[in-house]
Scaffold this active site. Structure first.
Site, PDB file in Angstrom:
ATOM      1  N   HIS A  62       0.832  -1.221   0.000  1.00  0.00           N
ATOM      2  CA  HIS A  62       0.000   0.000   0.000  1.00  0.00           C
ATOM      3  C   HIS A  62       0.858   1.260   0.000  1.00  0.00           C
ATOM      4  CE1 HIS A  62      -3.108  -2.590   2.359  1.00  0.00           C
ATOM      5  NE2 HIS A  62      -3.102  -2.898   1.075  1.00  0.00           N
ATOM      6  N   LYS A  72       6.617   6.186   7.192  1.00  0.00           N
ATOM      7  CA  LYS A  72       6.175   5.327   8.299  1.00  0.00           C
ATOM      8  C   LYS A  72       7.369   4.822   9.092  1.00  0.00           C
ATOM      9  CE  LYS A  72       2.367   3.835   5.415  1.00  0.00           C
ATOM     10  NZ  LYS A  72       2.032   2.926   4.335  1.00  0.00           N
ATOM     11  N   TYR A 132       2.694   1.289  14.085  1.00  0.00           N
ATOM     12  CA  TYR A 132       3.509   2.197  13.278  1.00  0.00           C
ATOM     13  C   TYR A 132       3.038   3.639  13.334  1.00  0.00           C
ATOM     14  CZ  TYR A 132      -0.057   0.961   9.700  1.00  0.00           C
ATOM     15  OH  TYR A 132      -1.221   0.706   9.013  1.00  0.00           O
ATOM     16  N   ASP A 170      -6.994  -6.189  -1.465  1.00  0.00           N
ATOM     17  CA  ASP A 170      -5.582  -6.321  -1.836  1.00  0.00           C
ATOM     18  C   ASP A 170      -5.381  -7.313  -2.987  1.00  0.00           C
ATOM     19  OD1 ASP A 170      -4.960  -4.491   0.041  1.00  0.00           O
ATOM     20  OD2 ASP A 170      -3.985  -5.853   1.453  1.00  0.00           O
TER      21      ASP A 170
HETATM   22  C1  T46 Z   1      -4.785   2.473   7.023  1.00  0.00           C
HETATM   23  C2  T46 Z   1      -6.030   2.954   7.695  1.00  0.00           C
HETATM   24  C3  T46 Z   1      -7.227   2.250   7.606  1.00  0.00           C
HETATM   25  N1  T46 Z   1      -8.341   2.717   8.232  1.00  0.00           N
HETATM   26  C4  T46 Z   1      -9.557   1.919   8.148  1.00  0.00           C
HETATM   27  C5  T46 Z   1     -10.016   1.637   6.739  1.00  0.00           C
HETATM   28  C6  T46 Z   1     -10.635   0.265   6.815  1.00  0.00           C
HETATM   29  O1  T46 Z   1     -12.011   0.365   7.147  1.00  0.00           O
HETATM   30  C7  T46 Z   1      -9.895  -0.415   7.975  1.00  0.00           C
HETATM   31  C8  T46 Z   1      -8.845  -1.401   7.518  1.00  0.00           C
HETATM   32  O2  T46 Z   1      -8.036  -0.735   6.572  1.00  0.00           O
HETATM   33  P1  T46 Z   1      -7.073  -1.554   5.638  1.00  0.00           P
HETATM   34  O3  T46 Z   1      -7.710  -2.827   5.201  1.00  0.00           O
HETATM   35  O4  T46 Z   1      -6.570  -0.603   4.568  1.00  0.00           O
HETATM   36  O5  T46 Z   1      -5.877  -1.892   6.647  1.00  0.00           O
HETATM   37  P2  T46 Z   1      -4.449  -2.484   6.241  1.00  0.00           P
HETATM   38  O6  T46 Z   1      -4.586  -3.501   5.167  1.00  0.00           O
HETATM   39  O7  T46 Z   1      -3.754  -2.843   7.494  1.00  0.00           O
HETATM   40  O8  T46 Z   1      -3.737  -1.217   5.597  1.00  0.00           O
HETATM   41  C9  T46 Z   1      -2.439  -0.809   5.979  1.00  0.00           C
HETATM   42  O9  T46 Z   1      -1.574  -1.781   5.481  1.00  0.00           O
HETATM   43  C10 T46 Z   1      -0.266  -1.414   5.143  1.00  0.00           C
HETATM   44  C11 T46 Z   1       0.666  -2.368   5.845  1.00  0.00           C
HETATM   45  C12 T46 Z   1       0.143  -0.019   5.341  1.00  0.00           C
HETATM   46  O10 T46 Z   1       1.324   0.301   5.370  1.00  0.00           O
HETATM   47  C13 T46 Z   1      -0.872   1.025   5.438  1.00  0.00           C
HETATM   48  O11 T46 Z   1      -0.674   1.801   6.596  1.00  0.00           O
HETATM   49  C14 T46 Z   1      -2.257   0.568   5.411  1.00  0.00           C
HETATM   50  O12 T46 Z   1      -2.677   0.579   4.063  1.00  0.00           O
HETATM   51  O13 T46 Z   1      -9.258   0.653   8.715  1.00  0.00           O
HETATM   52  C15 T46 Z   1      -8.343   3.888   8.963  1.00  0.00           C
HETATM   53  O14 T46 Z   1      -9.383   4.294   9.518  1.00  0.00           O
HETATM   54  N2  T46 Z   1      -7.175   4.611   9.050  1.00  0.00           N
HETATM   55  C16 T46 Z   1      -6.011   4.183   8.451  1.00  0.00           C
HETATM   56  O15 T46 Z   1      -4.972   4.864   8.580  1.00  0.00           O
END
Ligand code: T46
Length: 181
Positions: A62, A72, A132, A170
């Site tokens: 991402h 980060k 992070y 993803d």
């Molecule tokens: C990233 C983020 C997500 N969200 C909410 C959005 C979704 O409803 C839920 C899960 O989000 P997501 O599926 O994008 O989470 P990850 O797959 O862990 O995403 C992260 O994964 C990789 C490792 C990264 O480096 C990024 O910080 C980020 O993209 O949290 C938020 O409210 N705030 C945030 O900063």
């Protein structure tokens, strides 16, 4: 604290100084003065994130685009992950190259990933708590990504593909080539 730059300019591995005693351990997980001095950066983190995942979960790759790009500082509080940062700065000598670093509760290593990188990790332990700091706020509309098994990036995630747990979102990410054509 020990800091060493990876082959990707501006991307650093940080090894904090751990104070062990009969009670357990203490370490400064972040100190802005020391961090900025040792990495020659002037980073102002504005958002802390935490995620919990089971073995095989792969989150990434991402990034956030343009003015919403995030630097980060990532670490593992519980368990172990293979953390991957991909240089997607089009003017970089290491454009398209990546580093893969094992971050664990035992080594307490951290990875600083500057703006202009794609980031992801896969959980190697049974469970992992990933924590992070980001220097820019989350912006859903600015989210971008690269598919984990991109043929040009050739990232070795260590686990068999059938053992990976990846979100539907993803699994639909674009390829590296499609991003930059
Ligand atoms: C990233 C983020 C997500 N969200 C909410 C959005 C979704 O409803 C839920 C899960 O989000 P997501 O599926 O994008 O989470 P990850 O797959 O862990 O995403 C992260 O994964 C990789 C490792 C990264 O480096 C990024 O910080 C980020 O993209 O949290 C938020 O409210 N705030 C945030 O900063």
């Amino acid at each position: 604290m020990m800091v060493r730059e990876t082959k990707l300019k501006g991307c650093y591995i940080i090894e904090p100084k751990i104070f062990n005693d009969s009670r357990g351990y203490f370490f400064e997980s972040f100190n802005q003065k020391t961090f900025n001095e040792l990495t020659n950066q002037n980073v102002n983190f504005v958002q802390d994130n935490e995620s919990f995942s089971s073995r095989g979960v792969l989150r990434g790759l991402h990034f956030q685009t343009r003015d919403h790009a995030q630097a980060k500082l990532v670490r593992v509080i519980k368990g172990s992950v293979l953390d991957v940062a991909v240089d997607i700065r089009i003017d970089s000598e290491t454009f398209g190259e990546h580093v893969a670093v094992e971050l664990t509760e035992d080594n307490k290593h951290q990875l600083f990933i500057p703006r202009g990188f794609a980031h992801g990790f896969v959980v190697l332990s049974d469970k992992a708590i990933f924590s992070y700091k980001c220097d820019n706020f989350y912006n859903k509309e600015a989210e971008g990504g690269i598919i984990f098994n991109d043929q040009d990036l050739q990232i070795d995630w260590r686990l068999q593909e059938e053992d990976l747990i990846i979100s539907e979102k993803d699994m639909e990410l674009t390829t590296f080539k499609e991003l930059f054509i």
